[in-house]
Design a protein around this motif. Structure first.
Motif, short mmCIF file in Angstrom:
data_model
loop_
_atom_site.label_atom_id
_atom_site.label_comp_id
_atom_site.label_asym_id
_atom_site.label_seq_id
_atom_site.Cartn_x
_atom_site.Cartn_y
_atom_site.Cartn_z
N LEU A 116 -46.58 45.52 -14.85
CA LEU A 116 -45.75 44.28 -15.12
C LEU A 116 -44.37 44.30 -14.38
CD1 LEU A 116 -46.49 44.07 -18.76
CD2 LEU A 116 -47.38 42.57 -17.18
N THR A 117 -43.97 45.55 -13.54
CA THR A 117 -42.96 45.51 -12.77
C THR A 117 -42.85 45.14 -11.45
OG1 THR A 117 -42.85 47.78 -12.32
CG2 THR A 117 -41.98 47.31 -14.31
N ALA A 118 -44.37 44.97 -10.97
CA ALA A 118 -44.57 44.43 -9.48
C ALA A 118 -44.12 43.27 -9.39
CB ALA A 118 -46.22 44.57 -9.54
N PRO A 119 -43.80 42.95 -8.05
CA PRO A 119 -43.25 41.50 -7.64
C PRO A 119 -43.99 40.52 -7.90
CG PRO A 119 -42.84 43.24 -5.82
CD PRO A 119 -43.66 43.73 -7.02
N ASP A 120 -45.38 40.78 -7.82
CA ASP A 120 -46.22 39.51 -8.23
C ASP A 120 -46.79 39.36 -9.49
OD1 ASP A 120 -47.72 41.61 -7.93
OD2 ASP A 120 -49.35 40.84 -7.05
N ALA A 121 -46.10 40.09 -10.47
CA ALA A 121 -46.69 40.14 -11.74
C ALA A 121 -46.63 38.84 -12.13
CB ALA A 121 -46.00 41.19 -12.72
N GLN A 122 -45.59 38.05 -12.40
CA GLN A 122 -45.59 36.59 -12.86
C GLN A 122 -46.66 35.95 -12.38
OE1 GLN A 122 -41.65 34.94 -13.36
NE2 GLN A 122 -42.34 32.80 -13.64
#
Length: 275
Positions: free
Chosen positions: A58-64
């Motif tokens: 969930l901290t990855a740049p593309d998570a959202q």
């Protein structure tokens, strides 16, 4: 039509237990976690077609964007269990900048990522948001400063969110568990204190490590409470779960009120002018 739930931290602890319960009610669950093997276990437990697993940091740049696409593919969202997080204990001074940044990235910023990705769908369904905090989201112990601060941030974000969403029909509840027998203790990070903090942080950590097994509650109680609150027409904003959570939060609130009363005269006194 069965309800759709999105549960973060679904592979262990409270998240796993709630996932199992939601599936048992016939809900479609979007189970989000980082452990592929645990997600595969959930697939084996779930009736065909009732679970969507999402291996995601969930901290990855593309998570959202990934979450938004998953919710869009599901077609609706009724309940969010925003549960992912971890613990960090140590003195405020000794926790370095990287560790401090990491706990806020996971416990606060990732929580916000999940909210941004899911709130449009939750508004459409007049759904439910349940935010996992902790009894120490309301106060802090020696050693809990950074972790408590991250959960305190979740508490205030959630309180504001509840006010902001009130006209839409979306209900927000903050779950404040006490001490329960989950994998939390196995996964938390501990920074051992130096001599300066041995009498406070060191003593607390040592005392906590000596707690008997019966001091840790049955995590099923938290999962049951979450399921009950998710179904309420008018749920509470905050729900402390466990006798220790109720006792310690009540003591903290009383202490703060007593201090407010004790210093009220000074608080309301005219400002002193300096020459």
């Amino acid at each position: 039509m069965p309800s759709t739930w999105l549960i973060t931290g679904a592979t262990s602890g409270f998240g796993r237990l709630v996932t199992e319960r939601a599936l048992a009610t016939g809900a479609h669950v979007i189970a989000v976690g980082r452990r592929r093997d645990r997600l595969a276990e959930l697939v084996q437990l779930a009736p065909a077609g009732e679970i969507t697993t999402l291996e995601l940091d969930l901290t990855a740049p593309d998570a959202q964007a990934v979450l938004e696409g998953t919710v869009r593919a599901a077609g609706r969202l009724d309940v969010l269990i925003n549960n992912a997080g971890y613990g960090l204990f140590g003195s405020v001074e000794q926790i370095d900048a990287d560790e401090a940044r990491a706990i806020f990235e996971t416990n606060v910023l990732a929580n916000l990522t999940v909210l941004r990705a899911t709130l449009p769908a939750l508004r459409a369904s007049q759904g439910r948001v349940l935010q996992t905090s902790s009894l120490i989201g309301q106060f802090a112990w020696p050693s809990s400063g950074l972790y408590a601060a991250s959960k305190g941030a979740v508490e205030l974000i959630s309180e504001a969110l509840a006010h902001e969403l009130a006209p839409t029909g979306v209900k927000v509840t903050i779950i404040e568990p006490g001490t329960f027998a989950t994998e939390f203790a196995a996964n938390l990070k501990v920074i051992l204190p130096n001599d300066a903090y041995a009498p406070t942080v060191g003593k607390f950590l040592n005392d906590f490590s000596q707690l008997p097994p019966e001091a840790f509650g049955d995590p099923n109680a938290v999962a049951d409470a979450i399921m009950t609150v998710a179904a309420l027409r008018e749920p509470p904003l905050r729900l402390a779960v466990g006798a220790d959570a109720v006792e310690n939060i009540r003591a903290s609130l009383r202490s703060r009120l007593e201090e407010l009363d004790r210093w009220e005269t000074l608080s309301l006194a005219p400002a002193q002018q300096t020459v």
